[in-house]
Structure formats: structure tokens, C-alpha cells
Design a protein around this motif. Structure first.
Motif, short mmCIF file in Angstrom:
data_model
loop_
_atom_site.label_atom_id
_atom_site.label_comp_id
_atom_site.label_asym_id
_atom_site.label_seq_id
_atom_site.Cartn_x
_atom_site.Cartn_y
_atom_site.Cartn_z
N TRP A 41 45.70 94.89 8.00
CA TRP A 41 45.91 95.87 9.08
C TRP A 41 44.60 96.44 9.62
N GLN A 42 43.51 95.73 9.35
CA GLN A 42 42.17 96.20 9.77
C GLN A 42 41.96 95.86 11.23
N LEU A 43 41.69 96.86 12.05
CA LEU A 43 41.42 96.53 13.45
C LEU A 43 39.99 96.08 13.63
N ILE A 44 39.70 95.53 14.79
CA ILE A 44 38.37 95.00 15.07
C ILE A 44 37.64 95.97 15.99
N LEU A 82 36.91 94.98 20.73
CA LEU A 82 37.92 95.89 20.17
C LEU A 82 39.28 95.21 20.22
N GLY A 83 40.06 95.38 19.17
CA GLY A 83 41.39 94.78 19.21
C GLY A 83 42.09 94.85 17.87
N VAL A 94 47.86 101.72 22.86
CA VAL A 94 47.79 102.71 23.94
C VAL A 94 46.84 103.84 23.52
N ALA A 95 47.07 104.39 22.34
CA ALA A 95 46.21 105.48 21.88
C ALA A 95 44.85 104.96 21.41
N LEU A 96 44.87 103.87 20.60
CA LEU A 96 43.62 103.40 20.00
C LEU A 96 42.64 102.85 21.03
N SER A 97 43.14 102.18 22.07
CA SER A 97 42.21 101.61 23.06
C SER A 97 41.45 102.71 23.80
#
Ligand code: FAD
Length: 149
Positions: free
Chosen positions: A97-100, A113-114, A121-124
Motif C-alpha cells: 500500500w506504499q504510494l509513490i 506521484l501515484g 482526490v485528496a492525496l494528489s
């Protein structure tokens, strides 16, 4: 769709929307005045199943059928609406579940980012701002991005 019909279904403001009943039915107008509607998720036991997924059959086909039925029931204007395209796509989830969130391997001026796992929506917005601050030399990249280390 004509402007009169767009007004009738409540989309004259051209704002994207979603319904409050589950699974969420969301949509937005296109510049052509067509509308994109979407809803629902297909669950896999192994992500590789995405390669053989057929949206015309099985669970995905059922979802498409139910979505169209709901859309046609939203308003009389939509009862006989023509569906021109049908498609689906995967939600990107990173390992563990690690984002980039990392500098581009070939450019000091770009960030990658991704893998927001459905919370884009919130994280971007949040991480886009963070990336801008990194570019300005006011902030460091997060240490929790193992891919960047
Ligand atoms: C069907 C669907 C449902 C979703 N549901 C949810 C949800 O329920 N909750 C949630 O949190 N997230 C959801 N997401 C994910 C979320 O929408 C995305 O993660 C988020 O919008 C990503 O933001 P972004 O700014 O990185 O990219 P985007 O929002 O895609 O923005 C990129 C922008 O760059 C522009 N662009 C692209 N190339 C160029 C170029 N060469 N020059 C200039 N501009 C360019 C594009 O036109 C676009 O406006 C959903 C996504 C989809 C597709």
C-alpha cells in the motif's frame, strides 16, 4: 445532449457529481455535452486477473448492466439515452500500500506521484503541493517512500 436536457437533469452548472446511494454513481459532462457515468468495483483474488477481464461478461458485465439501468432511471430524459462507450480500469495500489512520491529517475525537474490506492482526490492535491515545495527547495521528500531510497 442538448442544453435543455442538461438543465433538466441538473447538470447545467457542469459540476461533476455523485449520488448518495451505494455503490456511488458518479458522473461529469464532457466538452461535447455527452456525459460520463460510472459506478462500482470488481474485486480480484489476484491482480493478474485484470489482464483477462471482459467488461461484457461476469461480474463486470453485471455492473455495467446495473449502471445503465440506474442511469436510465435517474430522469425521464435519460430513459432512452444512447451509450456510446463502455470501459473500466484498474486502481493502482503499490506494494504494501506504499504510494509513490519520488524524483523522476532521469530528471531533477520532475517528480513521480501515484499509487494512491483510490484516495487520489485528496492525496494528489496534498502531495502535489508538497512536490511544489520540494521543487522550490523549501521542503524535503518524505522519508517513508522506500522506492526513493
Ligand atoms: C473513474 C475514477 C474514479 C475515481 N474515484 C476516486 C474516488 O472516489 N476517490 C479518490 O480519492 N480518487 C478517485 N479517483 C482517483 C483520482 O481522481 C486521481 O487519483 C486524481 O485525480 C489524480 O490527480 P492528478 O492531479 O495526479 O491527475 P489528474 O486529475 O488526472 O490531472 C492531470 C491533469 O493534467 C492534464 N494534462 C495531462 N497531460 C498534459 C499535458 N501534456 N499538458 C498539459 N496538461 C496535461 C490533464 O488534462 C489533467 O487535467 C478516481 C479516478 C477515476 C478515473
Amino acid at each position: 445532449m442538448t442544453n435543455t436536457k442538461i438543465e433538466a437533469i441538473g447538470l447545467a452548472s457542469r459540476k461533476p457529481f455523485y449520488t448518495v446511494d451505494f455503490p456511488y454513481l458518479w458522473g461529469r459532462l464532457l466538452n461535447t455535452n455527452g456525459v460520463i457515468f460510472g459506478s462500482g468495483l470488481v474485486h480480484f483474488t489476484d491482480w493478474r486477473e485484470v489482464r483477462s477481464l471482459d467488461i461484457a461478461s461476469g461480474e463486470a458485465g453485471e455492473l455495467m448492466w446495473r449502471l445503465e439501468k440506474r442511469v436510465r432511471g435517474l430522469h425521464p430524459v435519460l430513459r432512452d439515452v444512447k451509450v456510446t462507450h463502455r470501459w473500466g480500469g484498474p486502481i493502482l495500489m503499490g506494494a504494501e500500500w506504499q504510494l509513490i512520491f519520488a524524483q523522476h529517475p532521469q530528471s531533477a525537474d520532475a517528480f513521480v506521484l501515484g499509487a494512491y490506492s483510490g484516495h487520489g482526490v485528496a492525496l494528489s492535491v496534498y502531495l502535489g503541493r508538497w512536490a511544489a515545495e520540494v521543487m522550490l527547495g523549501r521542503r524535503e521528500l518524505p522519508k517513508w517512500d522506500v522506492a526513493a531510497e
